[in-house]
Design a protein around this motif. Sequence first.
Motif, PDB file in Angstrom:
ATOM      1  N   SER A  28       0.804  -1.221   0.000  1.00 49.70           N
ATOM      2  CA  SER A  28       0.000   0.000   0.000  1.00 49.70           C
ATOM      3  C   SER A  28       0.838   1.272   0.000  1.00 49.70           C
ATOM      4  O   SER A  28       0.292   2.372  -0.119  1.00 49.70           O
ATOM      5  CB  SER A  28      -0.928   0.017   1.222  1.00 49.70           C
ATOM      6  N   THR A  29       2.145   1.124   0.150  1.00 49.28           N
ATOM      7  CA  THR A  29       3.029   2.290   0.144  1.00 49.28           C
ATOM      8  C   THR A  29       3.421   2.634  -1.292  1.00 49.28           C
ATOM      9  O   THR A  29       3.889   1.769  -2.033  1.00 49.28           O
ATOM     10  CB  THR A  29       4.302   2.020   0.967  1.00 49.28           C
ATOM     11  N   VAL A  30       3.195   3.876  -1.688  1.00 48.98           N
ATOM     12  CA  VAL A  30       3.597   4.319  -3.024  1.00 48.98           C
ATOM     13  C   VAL A  30       5.118   4.454  -3.043  1.00 48.98           C
ATOM     14  O   VAL A  30       5.689   5.280  -2.321  1.00 48.98           O
ATOM     15  CB  VAL A  30       2.942   5.665  -3.377  1.00 48.98           C
ATOM     16  N   ALA A  31       5.770   3.632  -3.834  1.00 49.36           N
ATOM     17  CA  ALA A  31       7.239   3.604  -3.813  1.00 49.36           C
ATOM     18  C   ALA A  31       7.790   3.199  -5.178  1.00 49.36           C
ATOM     19  O   ALA A  31       7.240   2.320  -5.847  1.00 49.36           O
ATOM     20  CB  ALA A  31       7.728   2.630  -2.752  1.00 49.36           C
ATOM     21  N   ASP A  32       8.878   3.862  -5.568  1.00 51.86           N
ATOM     22  CA  ASP A  32       9.583   3.528  -6.801  1.00 51.86           C
ATOM     23  C   ASP A  32      10.911   2.826  -6.523  1.00 51.86           C
ATOM     24  O   ASP A  32      11.553   2.326  -7.435  1.00 51.86           O
ATOM     25  CB  ASP A  32       9.858   4.797  -7.618  1.00 51.86           C
ATOM     26  N   ARG A  33      11.323   2.832  -5.252  1.00 48.14           N
ATOM     27  CA  ARG A  33      12.602   2.239  -4.884  1.00 48.14           C
ATOM     28  C   ARG A  33      12.535   1.814  -3.419  1.00 48.14           C
ATOM     29  O   ARG A  33      11.598   2.177  -2.700  1.00 48.14           O
ATOM     30  CB  ARG A  33      13.731   3.245  -5.081  1.00 48.14           C
ATOM     31  N   ASP A  34      13.505   1.030  -2.969  1.00 46.54           N
ATOM     32  CA  ASP A  34      13.517   0.555  -1.587  1.00 46.54           C
ATOM     33  C   ASP A  34      13.404   1.706  -0.603  1.00 46.54           C
ATOM     34  O   ASP A  34      12.675   1.629   0.397  1.00 46.54           O
ATOM     35  CB  ASP A  34      14.815  -0.210  -1.291  1.00 46.54           C
ATOM     36  N   GLN A  35      14.120   2.786  -0.870  1.00 49.68           N
ATOM     37  CA  GLN A  35      14.207   3.891   0.074  1.00 49.68           C
ATOM     38  C   GLN A  35      12.899   4.661   0.244  1.00 49.68           C
ATOM     39  O   GLN A  35      12.769   5.472   1.155  1.00 49.68           O
ATOM     40  CB  GLN A  35      15.327   4.854  -0.347  1.00 49.68           C
ATOM     41  N   ASP A  36      11.930   4.421  -0.630  1.00 52.97           N
ATOM     42  CA  ASP A  36      10.635   5.080  -0.515  1.00 52.97           C
ATOM     43  C   ASP A  36       9.717   4.402   0.502  1.00 52.97           C
ATOM     44  O   ASP A  36       8.701   4.965   0.899  1.00 52.97           O
ATOM     45  CB  ASP A  36       9.925   5.125  -1.873  1.00 52.97           C
ATOM     46  N   HIS A  37      10.063   3.177   0.879  1.00 51.46           N
ATOM     47  CA  HIS A  37       9.247   2.456   1.855  1.00 51.46           C
ATOM     48  C   HIS A  37       9.557   2.935   3.268  1.00 51.46           C
ATOM     49  O   HIS A  37      10.591   3.557   3.516  1.00 51.46           O
ATOM     50  CB  HIS A  37       9.506   0.949   1.747  1.00 51.46           C
ATOM     51  N   ILE A  38       8.647   2.662   4.178  1.00 52.94           N
ATOM     52  CA  ILE A  38       8.851   3.095   5.557  1.00 52.94           C
ATOM     53  C   ILE A  38       9.718   2.077   6.301  1.00 52.94           C
ATOM     54  O   ILE A  38       9.705   0.883   5.995  1.00 52.94           O
ATOM     55  CB  ILE A  38       7.509   3.298   6.295  1.00 52.94           C
ATOM     56  N   ASP A  39      10.474   2.575   7.258  1.00 50.55           N
ATOM     57  CA  ASP A  39      11.283   1.706   8.108  1.00 50.55           C
ATOM     58  C   ASP A  39      10.385   1.090   9.175  1.00 50.55           C
ATOM     59  O   ASP A  39       9.552   1.781   9.779  1.00 50.55           O
ATOM     60  CB  ASP A  39      12.405   2.493   8.777  1.00 50.55           C
ATOM     61  N   MET A  40      10.578  -0.199   9.431  1.00 48.69           N
ATOM     62  CA  MET A  40       9.791  -0.886  10.450  1.00 48.69           C
ATOM     63  C   MET A  40      10.688  -1.734  11.332  1.00 48.69           C
ATOM     64  O   MET A  40      11.649  -2.334  10.853  1.00 48.69           O
ATOM     65  CB  MET A  40       8.728  -1.788   9.808  1.00 48.69           C
ATOM     66  N   VAL A  41      10.344  -1.786  12.601  1.00 50.99           N
ATOM     67  CA  VAL A  41      10.943  -2.741  13.531  1.00 50.99           C
ATOM     68  C   VAL A  41       9.833  -3.706  13.908  1.00 50.99           C
ATOM     69  O   VAL A  41       8.848  -3.317  14.546  1.00 50.99           O
ATOM     70  CB  VAL A  41      11.508  -2.038  14.784  1.00 50.99           C
ATOM     71  N   ILE A  42       9.971  -4.957  13.497  1.00 48.99           N
ATOM     72  CA  ILE A  42       8.893  -5.942  13.636  1.00 48.99           C
ATOM     73  C   ILE A  42       9.243  -6.927  14.749  1.00 48.99           C
ATOM     74  O   ILE A  42      10.252  -7.631  14.676  1.00 48.99           O
ATOM     75  CB  ILE A  42       8.663  -6.697  12.316  1.00 48.99           C
ATOM     76  N   LEU A  43       8.394  -6.963  15.775  1.00 48.19           N
ATOM     77  CA  LEU A  43       8.591  -7.874  16.890  1.00 48.19           C
ATOM     78  C   LEU A  43       7.466  -8.903  16.832  1.00 48.19           C
ATOM     79  O   LEU A  43       6.324  -8.613  17.169  1.00 48.19           O
ATOM     80  CB  LEU A  43       8.566  -7.097  18.205  1.00 48.19           C
ATOM     81  N   ASN A  44       7.791 -10.111  16.409  1.00 53.07           N
ATOM     82  CA  ASN A  44       6.787 -11.159  16.198  1.00 53.07           C
ATOM     83  C   ASN A  44       6.766 -12.080  17.416  1.00 53.07           C
ATOM     84  O   ASN A  44       7.329 -13.166  17.412  1.00 53.07           O
ATOM     85  CB  ASN A  44       7.109 -11.943  14.922  1.00 53.07           C
ATOM     86  N   HIS A  45       6.105 -11.627  18.484  1.00 52.62           N
ATOM     87  CA  HIS A  45       6.118 -12.339  19.758  1.00 52.62           C
ATOM     88  C   HIS A  45       4.975 -13.358  19.790  1.00 52.62           C
ATOM     89  O   HIS A  45       3.936 -13.137  20.422  1.00 52.62           O
ATOM     90  CB  HIS A  45       5.991 -11.330  20.907  1.00 52.62           C
ATOM     91  N   ALA A  46       5.188 -14.479  19.141  1.00 54.40           N
ATOM     92  CA  ALA A  46       4.133 -15.485  18.981  1.00 54.40           C
ATOM     93  C   ALA A  46       3.777 -16.185  20.288  1.00 54.40           C
ATOM     94  O   ALA A  46       2.667 -16.711  20.435  1.00 54.40           O
ATOM     95  CB  ALA A  46       4.565 -16.521  17.935  1.00 54.40           C
ATOM     96  N   SER A  47       4.694 -16.209  21.256  1.00 54.40           N
ATOM     97  CA  SER A  47       4.448 -16.945  22.502  1.00 54.40           C
ATOM     98  C   SER A  47       3.686 -16.136  23.545  1.00 54.40           C
ATOM     99  O   SER A  47       3.499 -16.595  24.676  1.00 54.40           O
ATOM    100  CB  SER A  47       5.774 -17.426  23.103  1.00 54.40           C
ATOM    101  N   LEU A  48       3.223 -14.952  23.193  1.00 58.93           N
ATOM    102  CA  LEU A  48       2.394 -14.172  24.111  1.00 58.93           C
ATOM    103  C   LEU A  48       1.151 -14.971  24.506  1.00 58.93           C
ATOM    104  O   LEU A  48       0.601 -15.725  23.690  1.00 58.93           O
ATOM    105  CB  LEU A  48       1.958 -12.859  23.447  1.00 58.93           C
ATOM    106  N   PRO A  49       0.674 -14.829  25.747  1.00 61.39           N
ATOM    107  CA  PRO A  49      -0.550 -15.530  26.156  1.00 61.39           C
ATOM    108  C   PRO A  49      -1.721 -15.190  25.237  1.00 61.39           C
ATOM    109  O   PRO A  49      -1.818 -14.073  24.736  1.00 61.39           O
ATOM    110  CB  PRO A  49      -0.796 -15.001  27.579  1.00 61.39           C
ATOM    111  N   ASP A  50      -2.587 -16.170  25.024  1.00 63.96           N
ATOM    112  CA  ASP A  50      -3.764 -15.958  24.176  1.00 63.96           C
ATOM    113  C   ASP A  50      -4.639 -14.851  24.754  1.00 63.96           C
ATOM    114  O   ASP A  50      -5.020 -14.890  25.936  1.00 63.96           O
ATOM    115  CB  ASP A  50      -4.572 -17.250  24.061  1.00 63.96           C
ATOM    116  N   ARG A  51      -4.951 -13.864  23.933  1.00 64.57           N
ATOM    117  CA  ARG A  51      -5.662 -12.686  24.407  1.00 64.57           C
ATOM    118  C   ARG A  51      -7.086 -13.007  24.838  1.00 64.57           C
ATOM    119  O   ARG A  51      -7.570 -12.486  25.846  1.00 64.57           O
ATOM    120  CB  ARG A  51      -5.675 -11.584  23.331  1.00 64.57           C
ATOM    121  N   THR A  52      -7.778 -13.846  24.104  1.00 59.70           N
ATOM    122  CA  THR A  52      -9.142 -14.216  24.487  1.00 59.70           C
ATOM    123  C   THR A  52      -9.147 -14.912  25.844  1.00 59.70           C
ATOM    124  O   THR A  52      -9.974 -14.611  26.712  1.00 59.70           O
ATOM    125  CB  THR A  52      -9.775 -15.121  23.414  1.00 59.70           C
ATOM    126  N   HIS A  53      -8.210 -15.835  26.045  1.00 59.25           N
ATOM    127  CA  HIS A  53      -8.120 -16.541  27.328  1.00 59.25           C
ATOM    128  C   HIS A  53      -7.853 -15.562  28.469  1.00 59.25           C
ATOM    129  O   HIS A  53      -8.488 -15.636  29.533  1.00 59.25           O
ATOM    130  CB  HIS A  53      -6.998 -17.581  27.272  1.00 59.25           C
TER     131      HIS A  53
END
Length: 233
Positions: A28-53
Motif C-alpha cells: 500500500s506504500t507508493v514507492a519507486d525504490r527501496d528507500q521510498d518504503h517506511i522503516d519498520m521494527v517488527i517484533l513477532n512475539h508469537a508466545s504471548l498468552p492468548d488474548r481471548t483466554h
Amino acid sequence: MEHKRRLGVLGGMGPKATSVFIDQIIESTVADRDQDHIDMVILNHASLPDRTHVILENCPEQFLRAIEKDIRLLEYAEVANIAIPCNTAHYYVNEMQQMTKIPIINMVEETMKVIHEAYGDDCKVGILATNGTLHSGIYSESARKYNMVPHLPSDPVQQQIMNIIYRDIKRGVQIDPKELESIIQHLIEDDGCQCIIIACTELSIIPLSGEAKQHCVDAMDVLVKKSIELSLN
C-alpha cells in the motif's frame, strides 16, 4: 531525523496475521525504490498468552508483563509509533499506552471513525471478532461513542466464527471464503446490519469477494493506512 518515521510493529498475535499486515504495508506504500518504503521494527512475539483466554479468565497481568518487555525493545529501537495488528489486544491499549510515551495507534478508534464518516449516526454495525473481543466490549463501546448501534452475532454464528479462527486459520487449514461471506450476508440481510467490521486480524487473511467487501470495513486495512500516514508524515 530518519528514525522519527520508524514504525514499531508489535506482532505475533497471530503470526500469519502479522505477516499479512506487513505485506499490506509494503503493497500500500507508493514507492519507486527501496528507500521510498517506511522503516519498520517488527517484533513477532508469537508466545504471548492468548488474548481471548486472558480476557475471559480475567488475568491481564500474564499478558501485560510480557508486552511491557516488548514495548521497551521498541523504545530502544526509537520507533515513532507502535502498531499492534491484533484487535483483542486493544482491550488493554490504555494500560499499554501508560507504559510508554510512544503513541500506540488505536485500531479500534480509528476503525470506528472510518465507519462513522462513511455511514453516519444510527448505523447498525455487525462485529466479527473473537469471543474475547466481543466480551471486552471495545467495539460496542466505541460504536455507541460515535452514536452507532453495535450488533453481535447469535451464539451459533459466533461459534462458527470462532471455529474459522481457532480451528482453521490458527492451525493453517485452508479456508473457503464462502463460509465467512455467508455470515456477512446473514448479518446484512437477516439481521439488518448496514456495515460489518472485520474485527479480527485472522479473518483479515481470508480473501473476500468484491460483493462481500462492499459491506465491510476491515480494521487491519484501517491500521495499515494509518500506519503509513503517520510514518510518511
